[in-house]
Motif scaffolding. Structure first.
Motif, PDB file in Angstrom:
ATOM      1  N   ILE A 105       0.771  -1.054  -0.073  1.00 59.98           N
ATOM      2  CA  ILE A 105      -0.123  -0.181   0.028  1.00 59.98           C
ATOM      3  C   ILE A 105       0.907   1.241   0.041  1.00 59.98           C
ATOM      4  N   ASN A 106       0.515   1.897  -1.021  1.00 58.07           N
ATOM      5  CA  ASN A 106       1.532   3.539  -0.895  1.00 58.07           C
ATOM      6  C   ASN A 106       0.808   4.381   0.012  1.00 58.07           C
ATOM      7  N   LEU A 107       1.958   4.766   0.593  1.00 61.08           N
ATOM      8  CA  LEU A 107       1.586   5.809   1.650  1.00 61.08           C
ATOM      9  C   LEU A 107       1.861   7.501   1.460  1.00 61.08           C
ATOM     10  N   ASN A 108       2.352   7.655   0.120  1.00 68.88           N
ATOM     11  CA  ASN A 108       2.575   8.799  -0.277  1.00 68.88           C
ATOM     12  C   ASN A 108       1.913   9.429  -1.659  1.00 68.88           C
ATOM     13  N   GLU A 109       2.193  10.422  -2.032  1.00 68.28           N
ATOM     14  CA  GLU A 109       1.786  10.937  -3.344  1.00 68.28           C
ATOM     15  C   GLU A 109       2.924  11.328  -4.392  1.00 68.28           C
ATOM     16  N   PRO A 110       2.779  10.217  -5.335  1.00 68.24           N
ATOM     17  CA  PRO A 110       4.149  10.016  -6.163  1.00 68.24           C
ATOM     18  C   PRO A 110       3.965  11.330  -7.187  1.00 68.24           C
ATOM     19  N   GLY A 111       5.070  11.937  -7.487  1.00 64.12           N
ATOM     20  CA  GLY A 111       5.224  12.966  -7.994  1.00 64.12           C
ATOM     21  C   GLY A 111       5.123  14.350  -7.201  1.00 64.12           C
ATOM     22  N   VAL A 112       4.715  14.209  -6.051  1.00 66.69           N
ATOM     23  CA  VAL A 112       4.606  15.359  -5.065  1.00 66.69           C
ATOM     24  C   VAL A 112       5.498  15.059  -3.869  1.00 66.69           C
ATOM     25  N   ASP A 113       5.493  13.687  -3.315  1.00 64.73           N
ATOM     26  CA  ASP A 113       6.351  13.617  -2.228  1.00 64.73           C
ATOM     27  C   ASP A 113       7.640  12.806  -2.762  1.00 64.73           C
ATOM     28  N   HIS A 114       7.538  12.252  -3.836  1.00 69.77           N
ATOM     29  CA  HIS A 114       9.014  11.595  -4.329  1.00 69.77           C
ATOM     30  C   HIS A 114       8.713  11.570  -5.789  1.00 69.77           C
ATOM     31  N   THR A 115       9.851  11.231  -6.429  1.00 67.83           N
ATOM     32  CA  THR A 115       9.927  10.788  -7.762  1.00 67.83           C
ATOM     33  C   THR A 115      10.535   9.558  -8.058  1.00 67.83           C
ATOM     34  N   GLY A 116      10.166   8.785  -8.938  1.00 63.13           N
ATOM     35  CA  GLY A 116      10.917   7.357  -9.050  1.00 63.13           C
ATOM     36  C   GLY A 116      10.196   6.638  -8.104  1.00 63.13           C
ATOM     37  N   GLY A 117      10.684   5.580  -7.575  1.00 70.28           N
ATOM     38  CA  GLY A 117      10.097   4.617  -6.738  1.00 70.28           C
ATOM     39  C   GLY A 117       9.017   3.743  -7.198  1.00 70.28           C
ATOM     40  N   GLU A 118       9.284   3.393  -8.516  1.00 72.70           N
ATOM     41  CA  GLU A 118       7.957   2.584  -9.360  1.00 72.70           C
ATOM     42  C   GLU A 118       8.065   1.175  -8.591  1.00 72.70           C
ATOM     43  N   PHE A 119       7.025   0.489  -8.586  1.00 71.51           N
ATOM     44  CA  PHE A 119       6.930  -0.981  -8.113  1.00 71.51           C
ATOM     45  C   PHE A 119       7.252  -1.742  -9.220  1.00 71.51           C
ATOM     46  N   LEU A 120       8.198  -2.814  -8.988  1.00 76.41           N
ATOM     47  CA  LEU A 120       8.650  -3.735 -10.150  1.00 76.41           C
ATOM     48  C   LEU A 120       8.215  -4.947  -9.997  1.00 76.41           C
ATOM     49  N   LEU A 121       7.757  -5.602 -11.004  1.00 74.30           N
ATOM     50  CA  LEU A 121       7.692  -7.103 -11.060  1.00 74.30           C
ATOM     51  C   LEU A 121       8.231  -7.707 -12.336  1.00 74.30           C
ATOM     52  N   LEU A 122       8.889  -8.741 -12.051  1.00 75.56           N
ATOM     53  CA  LEU A 122       9.516  -9.605 -13.327  1.00 75.56           C
ATOM     54  C   LEU A 122       9.081 -10.946 -13.058  1.00 75.56           C
ATOM     55  N   GLU A 123       8.328 -11.298 -14.191  1.00 75.45           N
ATOM     56  CA  GLU A 123       7.841 -12.595 -14.350  1.00 75.45           C
ATOM     57  C   GLU A 123       8.766 -13.437 -15.401  1.00 75.45           C
ATOM     58  N   GLN A 124       9.320 -14.683 -14.810  1.00 76.04           N
ATOM     59  CA  GLN A 124       9.769 -15.655 -15.649  1.00 76.04           C
ATOM     60  C   GLN A 124       8.998 -16.436 -16.403  1.00 76.04           C
ATOM     61  N   HIS A 176       7.065   6.004   1.273  1.00 76.71           N
ATOM     62  CA  HIS A 176       6.772   5.156   2.337  1.00 76.71           C
ATOM     63  C   HIS A 176       5.742   4.221   1.918  1.00 76.71           C
ATOM     64  N   THR A 177       5.490   2.905   2.380  1.00 75.15           N
ATOM     65  CA  THR A 177       4.687   1.872   1.844  1.00 75.15           C
ATOM     66  C   THR A 177       4.714   1.264   3.039  1.00 75.15           C
ATOM     67  N   LEU A 178       3.362   0.344   3.008  1.00 74.61           N
ATOM     68  CA  LEU A 178       3.134  -0.625   4.087  1.00 74.61           C
ATOM     69  C   LEU A 178       3.157  -1.895   3.328  1.00 74.61           C
ATOM     70  N   ALA A 179       3.871  -2.754   3.424  1.00 77.10           N
ATOM     71  CA  ALA A 179       3.990  -4.375   3.113  1.00 77.10           C
ATOM     72  C   ALA A 179       3.194  -5.368   3.988  1.00 77.10           C
ATOM     73  N   LEU A 180       2.254  -5.923   3.270  1.00 76.69           N
ATOM     74  CA  LEU A 180       1.423  -7.092   3.959  1.00 76.69           C
ATOM     75  C   LEU A 180       1.444  -8.336   3.456  1.00 76.69           C
ATOM     76  N   VAL A 181       2.468  -9.191   4.096  1.00 79.27           N
ATOM     77  CA  VAL A 181       2.453 -10.677   4.063  1.00 79.27           C
ATOM     78  C   VAL A 181       1.859 -11.385   4.801  1.00 79.27           C
ATOM     79  N   PHE A 182       1.135 -12.423   4.339  1.00 79.15           N
ATOM     80  CA  PHE A 182       0.218 -13.230   5.014  1.00 79.15           C
ATOM     81  C   PHE A 182       0.705 -14.520   5.559  1.00 79.15           C
ATOM     82  N   HIS A 183       2.022 -14.403   5.732  1.00 77.59           N
ATOM     83  CA  HIS A 183       2.760 -15.543   6.508  1.00 77.59           C
ATOM     84  C   HIS A 183       3.743 -15.085   7.240  1.00 77.59           C
ATOM     85  N   ASP A 184       3.927 -15.514   8.578  1.00 78.58           N
ATOM     86  CA  ASP A 184       4.741 -15.226   9.365  1.00 78.58           C
ATOM     87  C   ASP A 184       6.342 -15.568   8.949  1.00 78.58           C
TER      88      ASP A 184
END
Length: 186
Positions: A105-124, A176-184
């Motif tokens: 979950i993104n907790l900031n306003e992109p382009g206002v609070d930060h530039t860059g910081g794109e969420f990246l996914l790489l699928e093989q 700033h982001t909140l990461a929620l993983v559903f296993h401990d």
């Protein structure tokens, strides 16, 4: 991992600052609300891949299973990235018991609070070139993605496509982001 969040793998390092969100009530309520909505997707994915789905109907039951397996550390993380910080492509696998979906979950306003910081996914992809995506999440929005791999249709039915995630370099400001993983974690 050192407290500043830097983890070195040979000559590649990732840098971020993290604070375990532990089991705060708002974070736990959010995880409790999301788990039953993500569970049917997880079970469907595992059925397509011909795997038994080990996840019970309640998050509390699932976390008890994690704890019984020695995975007792909360995995909710508040992440802070400053200028030039980034996160290498990785998977959040903290033990043998893994829930296949997680949320950022993104907790900031992109382009206002930060530039860059794109969420990246790489699928093989099986027998094909890897495919990457970069997503800039709006303030307050969440993004559901796979923890390990996802089912993709293939000539022989369904196969597992491994996926890694990361964050591109912050060019200015703080993210700033909140990461929620559903296993401990163990």
């Amino acid at each position: 991992m050192p407290r500043n969040g830097t983890r070195c793998r040979s000559t590649r390092c990732r840098k971020r600052r993290e604070v375990r969100a532990s089991r705060t009530e708002p974070v736990e309520r959010l995880k409790q609300a999301l788990y039953p909505r993500l569970l049917p997707i997880a079970r469907n994915w595992w059925a397509r891949l011909g795997r038994p789905a080990p996840w019970p109907d309640s998050l509390d039951e699932w976390l008890r299973m994690c704890h019984d397996a020695g995975q007792t550390k909360s995995t909710a993380i508040l992440l802070r990235y400053g200028e030039k910080d980034w996160d290498a492509l990785h998977r959040d696998l903290y033990g043998d018991l893994v829930f296949p979906l997680q949320v950022v979950i993104n907790l900031n306003e992109p382009g206002v609070d930060h530039t860059g910081g794109e969420f990246l996914l790489l699928e093989q992809r099986p027998r094909a070139q890897s495919r990457g995506t970069a997503t800039l999440l709006p303030h307050g929005h969440g993004y559901v993605f796979t923890t390990r791999d996802r089912p993709v249709r293939s000539a022989r039915g369904w196969s597992a496509a491994p996926v890694r995630h990361g964050v591109s370099a912050i060019r200015s400001g703080e993210r700033h982001t909140l990461a929620l993983v559903f296993h401990d974690a163990a």
